[in-house]
Design a protein around this motif. Structure first.
Motif, mmCIF file in Angstrom:
data_model
loop_
_atom_site.group_PDB
_atom_site.id
_atom_site.type_symbol
_atom_site.label_atom_id
_atom_site.label_comp_id
_atom_site.label_asym_id
_atom_site.label_seq_id
_atom_site.Cartn_x
_atom_site.Cartn_y
_atom_site.Cartn_z
ATOM 1 N N LEU A 70 0.783 -1.338 -0.111
ATOM 2 C CA LEU A 70 -0.057 0.094 0.000
ATOM 3 C C LEU A 70 1.000 1.384 -0.080
ATOM 4 C CD1 LEU A 70 -2.910 -1.028 2.584
ATOM 5 C CD2 LEU A 70 -3.170 -0.819 -0.059
ATOM 6 N N LEU A 71 2.027 1.385 0.702
ATOM 7 C CA LEU A 71 2.881 2.462 0.760
ATOM 8 C C LEU A 71 3.311 2.485 -0.885
ATOM 9 C CD1 LEU A 71 5.037 1.941 3.873
ATOM 10 C CD2 LEU A 71 3.624 3.874 3.198
ATOM 11 N N GLY A 72 3.712 1.602 -1.469
ATOM 12 C CA GLY A 72 4.370 1.496 -2.972
ATOM 13 C C GLY A 72 3.148 2.127 -3.808
ATOM 14 N N LEU A 73 1.901 1.667 -3.440
ATOM 15 C CA LEU A 73 0.763 2.171 -4.322
ATOM 16 C C LEU A 73 0.618 3.751 -4.072
ATOM 17 C CD1 LEU A 73 -1.764 -0.753 -4.201
ATOM 18 C CD2 LEU A 73 -0.412 0.208 -6.276
ATOM 19 N N ALA A 74 0.735 4.160 -2.870
ATOM 20 C CA ALA A 74 0.714 5.682 -2.419
ATOM 21 C C ALA A 74 1.666 6.243 -3.369
ATOM 22 C CB ALA A 74 0.865 5.644 -0.948
ATOM 23 N N GLY A 75 2.881 5.848 -3.591
ATOM 24 C CA GLY A 75 3.929 6.288 -4.261
ATOM 25 C C GLY A 75 3.504 6.432 -5.629
ATOM 26 N N VAL A 76 2.821 5.680 -6.225
ATOM 27 C CA VAL A 76 2.392 5.655 -7.642
ATOM 28 C C VAL A 76 1.332 6.819 -7.788
ATOM 29 C CG1 VAL A 76 1.072 4.285 -9.323
ATOM 30 C CG2 VAL A 76 2.905 3.267 -8.272
#
Length: 142
Positions: A42-48
């Motif tokens: 989810l952190l990576g998706l927030a980065g996207v």
């Protein structure tokens, strides 16, 4: 011990492994590692999302996007390991009555293709961000 399908576990790792779907299937709701999978994803998706909204110059997005790539890569590795586990070892561990068959092998092949592409993209993105940061640091020196 409940019977676990090797093919289903492989495809769960392929399709939802970055959220821990395969671990929930294999080890149940009490598995700590399964509960830890969604957070970095989810952190990576927030980065996207930040990259799409704020552009390439957002330093937080630069740090978070490789986390998503690594989570997807580890899920693909899990799918490969599960799919290519020998049937005898799988039957001994998960009391499976049937071998994984071609469904598990095809899942492992798909995971290899996806995982390789995602890992190469993650390394390339991280390298580009590092060298851009290094160039910015050198340009800021007097």
């Amino acid at each position: 011990m409940r019977i676990r399908s090797k093919a289903l576990a492989t495809w769960l790792a392929l399709l939802g492994g970055c959220f821990g779907a395969h671990r929930f299937y294999l080890h149940g709701k009490g598995d700590l590692w399964a509960w830890l999978h969604p957070w970095p994803t989810l952190l990576g998706l927030a980065g996207v999302v930040r990259l799409l909204n704020l552009g390439q110059d957002d330093p937080i997005a630069r740090l978070l996007i490789p986390v998503l790539g690594l989570m997807i890569s580890q899920a693909m590795l899990a799918a490969i390991v599960i799919g290519l586990t020998p049937d005898e070892r799988w039957q001994a561990r998960y009391a499976s009555a049937r071998p994984g068959g071609w469904a598990a092998v095809l899942g492992a092949i798909a995971a290899l293709m996806i995982g390789g592409a995602v890992l190469m993209g993650t390394v390339a993105f991280s390298g580009q961000m590092f060298f851009e940061w290094q160039a910015e640091q050198q340009a800021a020196r007097p």
